[in-house]
Scaffold this motif. Structure first.
Motif, PDB file in Angstrom:
ATOM      1  N   SER A  22       0.869  -0.995  -0.259  1.00 23.62           N
ATOM      2  CA  SER A  22      -0.685   0.100  -0.136  1.00 23.62           C
ATOM      3  C   SER A  22       0.483   1.254   0.039  1.00 23.62           C
ATOM      4  O   SER A  22       0.775   2.169  -0.935  1.00 23.62           O
ATOM      5  N   LEU A  23       1.641   1.032   1.206  1.00 26.07           N
ATOM      6  CA  LEU A  23       2.870   2.594   1.128  1.00 26.07           C
ATOM      7  C   LEU A  23       3.187   2.699  -0.150  1.00 26.07           C
ATOM      8  O   LEU A  23       3.847   3.903  -0.180  1.00 26.07           O
ATOM      9  N   ARG A  24       4.281   2.047  -0.461  1.00 24.81           N
ATOM     10  CA  ARG A  24       4.967   1.881  -1.746  1.00 24.81           C
ATOM     11  C   ARG A  24       4.222   2.920  -2.997  1.00 24.81           C
ATOM     12  O   ARG A  24       4.274   3.553  -4.134  1.00 24.81           O
ATOM     13  N   ALA A  25       2.433   1.510  -3.130  1.00 19.62           N
ATOM     14  CA  ALA A  25       1.502   2.246  -4.211  1.00 19.62           C
ATOM     15  C   ALA A  25       1.101   4.188  -4.109  1.00 19.62           C
ATOM     16  O   ALA A  25       1.340   4.286  -5.011  1.00 19.62           O
ATOM     17  N   THR A  26       1.672   3.648  -2.729  1.00 14.30           N
ATOM     18  CA  THR A  26       1.081   5.316  -2.745  1.00 14.30           C
ATOM     19  C   THR A  26       2.349   6.143  -2.944  1.00 14.30           C
ATOM     20  O   THR A  26       1.929   7.288  -3.035  1.00 14.30           O
ATOM     21  N   GLY A  27       3.955   6.087  -3.285  1.00  7.56           N
ATOM     22  CA  GLY A  27       4.984   6.890  -3.175  1.00  7.56           C
ATOM     23  C   GLY A  27       5.527   7.434  -1.625  1.00  7.56           C
ATOM     24  O   GLY A  27       6.544   7.627  -1.848  1.00  7.56           O
ATOM     25  N   PHE A  28       4.617   7.091  -0.328  1.00  8.80           N
ATOM     26  CA  PHE A  28       5.345   7.196   1.014  1.00  8.80           C
ATOM     27  C   PHE A  28       5.972   5.860   1.464  1.00  8.80           C
ATOM     28  O   PHE A  28       6.005   6.583   3.134  1.00  8.80           O
ATOM     29  N   TYR A  29       6.037   5.359   1.062  1.00 10.08           N
ATOM     30  CA  TYR A  29       6.724   3.683   1.454  1.00 10.08           C
ATOM     31  C   TYR A  29       8.585   4.410   2.335  1.00 10.08           C
ATOM     32  O   TYR A  29       8.971   4.469   3.563  1.00 10.08           O
ATOM     33  N   SER A  30       8.945   4.992   1.929  1.00 14.24           N
ATOM     34  CA  SER A  30      10.245   5.873   2.120  1.00 14.24           C
ATOM     35  C   SER A  30       9.736   6.729   3.833  1.00 14.24           C
ATOM     36  O   SER A  30      11.466   6.987   4.002  1.00 14.24           O
ATOM     37  N   LEU A  31       8.878   7.267   3.728  1.00 13.26           N
ATOM     38  CA  LEU A  31       8.877   7.628   4.690  1.00 13.26           C
ATOM     39  C   LEU A  31       8.880   7.605   6.000  1.00 13.26           C
ATOM     40  O   LEU A  31       8.962   8.432   7.266  1.00 13.26           O
ATOM     41  N   PHE A  32       8.462   6.394   6.658  1.00 11.53           N
ATOM     42  CA  PHE A  32       8.558   5.905   7.156  1.00 11.53           C
ATOM     43  C   PHE A  32      10.048   5.200   7.939  1.00 11.53           C
ATOM     44  O   PHE A  32      10.164   4.498   7.247  1.00 11.53           O
ATOM     45  N   ARG A  33      10.805   5.900   9.007  1.00 12.20           N
ATOM     46  CA  ARG A  33      11.868   5.410   9.873  1.00 12.20           C
ATOM     47  C   ARG A  33      12.137   3.542  10.131  1.00 12.20           C
ATOM     48  O   ARG A  33      12.495   2.683   9.295  1.00 12.20           O
ATOM     49  N   LYS A  34      10.674   3.195  10.246  1.00  7.30           N
ATOM     50  CA  LYS A  34      10.270   1.595  10.803  1.00  7.30           C
ATOM     51  C   LYS A  34       8.626   1.394  11.071  1.00  7.30           C
ATOM     52  O   LYS A  34       7.878   2.450  11.336  1.00  7.30           O
ATOM     53  N   ILE A  35       8.729   0.186  10.305  1.00  4.36           N
ATOM     54  CA  ILE A  35       7.051  -0.255  10.854  1.00  4.36           C
ATOM     55  C   ILE A  35       7.101  -1.179  11.237  1.00  4.36           C
ATOM     56  O   ILE A  35       8.048  -2.868  10.898  1.00  4.36           O
ATOM     57  N   PHE A  36       6.026  -1.394  12.277  1.00  8.82           N
ATOM     58  CA  PHE A  36       5.946  -2.595  13.049  1.00  8.82           C
ATOM     59  C   PHE A  36       4.684  -3.270  12.994  1.00  8.82           C
ATOM     60  O   PHE A  36       3.616  -2.606  13.104  1.00  8.82           O
ATOM     61  N   SER A  37       4.422  -3.966  12.691  1.00  6.38           N
ATOM     62  CA  SER A  37       3.643  -4.970  12.014  1.00  6.38           C
ATOM     63  C   SER A  37       3.656  -6.635  12.440  1.00  6.38           C
ATOM     64  O   SER A  37       4.435  -7.147  12.047  1.00  6.38           O
ATOM     65  N   ASN A  38       2.361  -7.442  12.611  1.00  2.00           N
ATOM     66  CA  ASN A  38       2.813  -8.731  11.424  1.00  2.00           C
ATOM     67  C   ASN A  38       3.019  -9.447  10.959  1.00  2.00           C
ATOM     68  O   ASN A  38       3.259  -8.980   9.789  1.00  2.00           O
ATOM     69  N   PRO A  39       4.334 -10.147  10.913  1.00  2.00           N
ATOM     70  CA  PRO A  39       4.874 -10.770   9.617  1.00  2.00           C
ATOM     71  C   PRO A  39       3.882 -11.023   8.812  1.00  2.00           C
ATOM     72  O   PRO A  39       3.546 -12.314   9.065  1.00  2.00           O
ATOM     73  N   SER A  40       4.404 -11.602   7.754  1.00  2.00           N
ATOM     74  CA  SER A  40       3.516 -12.019   6.902  1.00  2.00           C
ATOM     75  C   SER A  40       4.644 -12.271   5.116  1.00  2.00           C
ATOM     76  O   SER A  40       5.521 -11.172   5.307  1.00  2.00           O
ATOM     77  N   GLY A  41       4.132 -13.396   4.269  1.00  2.37           N
ATOM     78  CA  GLY A  41       4.935 -14.039   3.564  1.00  2.37           C
ATOM     79  C   GLY A  41       4.552 -14.380   2.843  1.00  2.37           C
ATOM     80  O   GLY A  41       3.688 -15.101   2.850  1.00  2.37           O
ATOM     81  N   PHE A  42       4.798 -14.906   1.961  1.00  2.00           N
ATOM     82  CA  PHE A  42       4.265 -16.417   1.166  1.00  2.00           C
ATOM     83  C   PHE A  42       5.027 -17.704   1.060  1.00  2.00           C
ATOM     84  O   PHE A  42       6.329 -17.294   0.911  1.00  2.00           O
ATOM     85  N   ASP A  43       4.171 -18.729   1.439  1.00  2.00           N
ATOM     86  CA  ASP A  43       4.681 -19.415   1.572  1.00  2.00           C
ATOM     87  C   ASP A  43       5.044 -20.919   0.047  1.00  2.00           C
ATOM     88  O   ASP A  43       5.566 -20.706  -1.081  1.00  2.00           O
TER      89      ASP A  43
END
Length: 268
Positions: A132-153
């Motif tokens: 979501s943040l990369r799509a908006t262009g604001f991902y780099s604004l955040f020094r750190k993001i804390f959330s539940n780990p996720s990924g694809f198996d």
């Protein structure tokens, strides 16, 4: 209402701010994600990628209060079984709308990164937030993001885990934002960084938990009509003076932006 205490108290850390050897004196600004940065709940929105854009009743009936993370694990397993792929998830996450005025606020903050250190605390999942943040262009604004780990198996299924364990009785079993914020402030203090003031922007009950620990010099921005705002108002009535931070409710994030602009003018 029972207050949440987890690890070292934030107020103890705040009292020790002036004692630290400082490398910078930024303001710490903390965001929530769902229904704060974006204008919907991403866990609900992701169902748009499911067949028929709905879940079977057998899945929905397994939801238990305080165990939403486990519920979403079952949801993602079901969606994987139905053939939902990474591209399907990305399409949904990348098209979730920002909350009213949020783009203006994020643009303003991008021009003042020398003053604001910005982090994000969310009970959603890292893959969705990053998309979501990369799509908006604001991902780099955040020094750190804390959330539940996720990924694809190996099957191509989106998997989800808990962020941590904690003893807070008011937060979901998988994540307490107060504990995360406390640990972050401790880490930054050890690195010699002192924050003159904290700002917290959120909407949910799990945003109310960390806001209780803020001091009278700090500011919270609860979204009007949402649980964080309602809980703050209830505490003001039932326990006047217990909630120490200044709180500034908002309908549009433009109101948050205007507050921060006025604050910076006064500091000049």
């Amino acid at each position: 209402m029972k207050r949440c205490f987890e690890g070292v108290g934030l107020q103890c850390l705040f009292k020790g701010r002036s004692m630290a050897t400082t490398r910078s004196q930024k303001y710490l600004l903390t965001f929530d994600f769902d229904e704060t940065i974006i204008n919907e709940n991403s866990d609900d929105s992701i169902i748009r990628a499911a067949p028929g854009q709905e879940l079977p009743e057998t899945i929905r009936q397994t939801l238990q209060e305080g165990f939403y993370n486990e519920y979403m694990q079952r949801v993602f397993e079901y969606m994987g079984d139905q053939g939902v792929k990474m591209a399907d998830y990305k399409s949904v996450y990348e098209n979730m709308p920002l909350s009213p005025g949020m783009r203006e606020l994020l643009h303003f903050l991008s021009k003042h990164q020398d003053l604001f250190e910005i982090i994000l605390l969310s009970d959603a999942n890292m893959f969705g937030i990053e998309c979501s943040l990369r799509a908006t262009g604001f991902y780099s604004l955040f020094r750190k993001i804390f959330s539940n780990p996720s990924g694809f198996d190996k099957r191509g299924y989106l998997t989800l885990g808990p962020y941590h364990s904690h003893s807070c009785q008011k937060c979901p079993a998988n994540l307490c934002k107060r504990k995360i914020l406390t640990e972050y402030l401790t880490e930054r203090a050890q690195e010699g960084v002192r924050f003159e003031k904290l700002f917290y922007i959120g909407d949910g009950a799990n945003d109310f938990c960390p806001s209780l620990a803020l001091t009278s010099t700090d500011v919270t921005f609860p979204r009007k009509g949402y649980p964080m705002h309602q809980l703050t108002l209830e505490m003001e009535i039932k326990q006047p003076g217990v909630f120490q931070a200044t709180f500034v409710p908002w309908h549009s994030a433009v109101e948050v932006c205007q507050y921060l602009q006025e604050f910076l003018k006064k500091k000049c």
